[in-house]
Scaffold this active site. Structure first.
Site, mmCIF file in Angstrom:
data_model
loop_
_atom_site.group_PDB
_atom_site.id
_atom_site.type_symbol
_atom_site.label_atom_id
_atom_site.label_comp_id
_atom_site.label_asym_id
_atom_site.label_seq_id
_atom_site.Cartn_x
_atom_site.Cartn_y
_atom_site.Cartn_z
ATOM 1 C CG ASP A 44 -10.687 60.194 -36.209
ATOM 2 O OD1 ASP A 44 -11.479 60.157 -35.234
ATOM 3 O OD2 ASP A 44 -10.150 59.171 -36.671
ATOM 4 C CB CYS B 157 -8.320 58.925 -33.694
ATOM 5 S SG CYS B 157 -7.068 57.749 -33.164
ATOM 6 C CB THR C 97 -7.441 52.944 -31.564
ATOM 7 O OG1 THR C 97 -6.640 53.690 -32.498
ATOM 8 C CG2 THR C 97 -8.256 51.895 -32.304
ATOM 9 N N GLY D 114 -3.568 55.925 -33.939
ATOM 10 C CA GLY D 114 -3.093 56.657 -35.124
ATOM 11 C C GLY D 114 -2.757 58.097 -34.812
ATOM 12 C CG HIS E 286 7.112 59.009 -13.932
ATOM 13 N ND1 HIS E 286 7.487 57.703 -13.674
ATOM 14 C CD2 HIS E 286 6.597 59.479 -12.771
ATOM 15 C CE1 HIS E 286 7.213 57.396 -12.411
ATOM 16 N NE2 HIS E 286 6.664 58.457 -11.832
ATOM 17 C CG HIS F 76 10.995 61.453 -13.734
ATOM 18 N ND1 HIS F 76 10.938 60.156 -14.195
ATOM 19 C CD2 HIS F 76 10.550 61.423 -12.448
ATOM 20 C CE1 HIS F 76 10.466 59.380 -13.239
ATOM 21 N NE2 HIS F 76 10.234 60.117 -12.161
HETATM 22 C C1 RB5 Z 1 -10.918 55.513 -38.212
HETATM 23 O O1 RB5 Z 1 -11.719 54.498 -38.705
HETATM 24 C C2 RB5 Z 1 -9.838 54.946 -37.309
HETATM 25 O O2 RB5 Z 1 -8.924 54.224 -38.074
HETATM 26 C C3 RB5 Z 1 -9.149 56.045 -36.537
HETATM 27 O O3 RB5 Z 1 -10.096 56.756 -35.811
HETATM 28 C C4 RB5 Z 1 -8.101 55.602 -35.534
HETATM 29 O O4 RB5 Z 1 -8.591 54.643 -34.667
HETATM 30 C C5 RB5 Z 1 -6.788 55.232 -36.100
HETATM 31 O O5 RB5 Z 1 -5.834 54.898 -35.374
#
Ligand code: RB5
Length: 143
Positions: free
Chosen positions: A7, A64, A66, A69, A97, A133
């Site tokens: 993203d 993304c 984190t 998502g 694994h 596994h």
């Molecule tokens: C975008 O702001 C953020 O929500 C997305 O990149 C991600 O971290 C979602 O899990």
């Protein structure tokens, strides 16, 4: 063939990974997004995972903010085993694994140098093929 997608938060990290792939002669297909202000991570997770489902690509890399998502979305898709990894130990272990076929990372969590090492570990570790596994991976697909 590696499928890669991100993203808006992951664009810079994606471009650094592409540079690594090119330097190492690894073929890839970029499913976006390009440099934009905002984008919806499920779009890119689904595009990358569909390319693995239809065997256009063997493995995927998703980024993304984190990594959460985009990995949650990926893991809702049949046959996708997406591992969110922010260290090389996990990247190696998930290949050995879990035979993970998609690596997810958070561009707001780790630096680009670290991400490249994780990609390198992920792509250069083969599945162990050990019976226990294989059995556990098969169990994942059961209802
Ligand atoms: C975008 O702001 C953020 O929500 C997305 O990149 C991600 O971290 C979602 O899990």
């Amino acid at each position: 063939m590696i499928a890669i997608g991100n993203d808006h938060t992951g664009y810079e990290m994606k471009m650094a990974i592409i540079e690594y792939l090119e330097k190492n002669g690894i073929e890839y297909k970029d499913f976006g997004c390009g440099k934009v202000d905002a984008s919806d991570y499920p779009v890119y997770a689904k595009a990358v995972c569909k390319a693995i489902q239809n065997k256009e690509c063997d493995k995927g890399i998703l980024i993304c903010g984190t990594g959460i998502g985009i990995s949650i979305t990926a893991n809702k898709m049949k046959g996708i085993r997406c591992a969110l990894c922010h260290d090389c130990f996990s990247a190696e272990a998930t290949r050995l694994h879990n035979d993970a076929n998609v690596l997810a990372m958070g561009a707001r969590v780790i630096g680009i140098g670290h991400a490249i090492k994780i990609v390198d570990t992920f792509l250069n570790t083969e599945f162990s093929n050990q019976e226990r596994h294989i059995r556990r991976i098969e169990m994942m697909e059961e209802d």
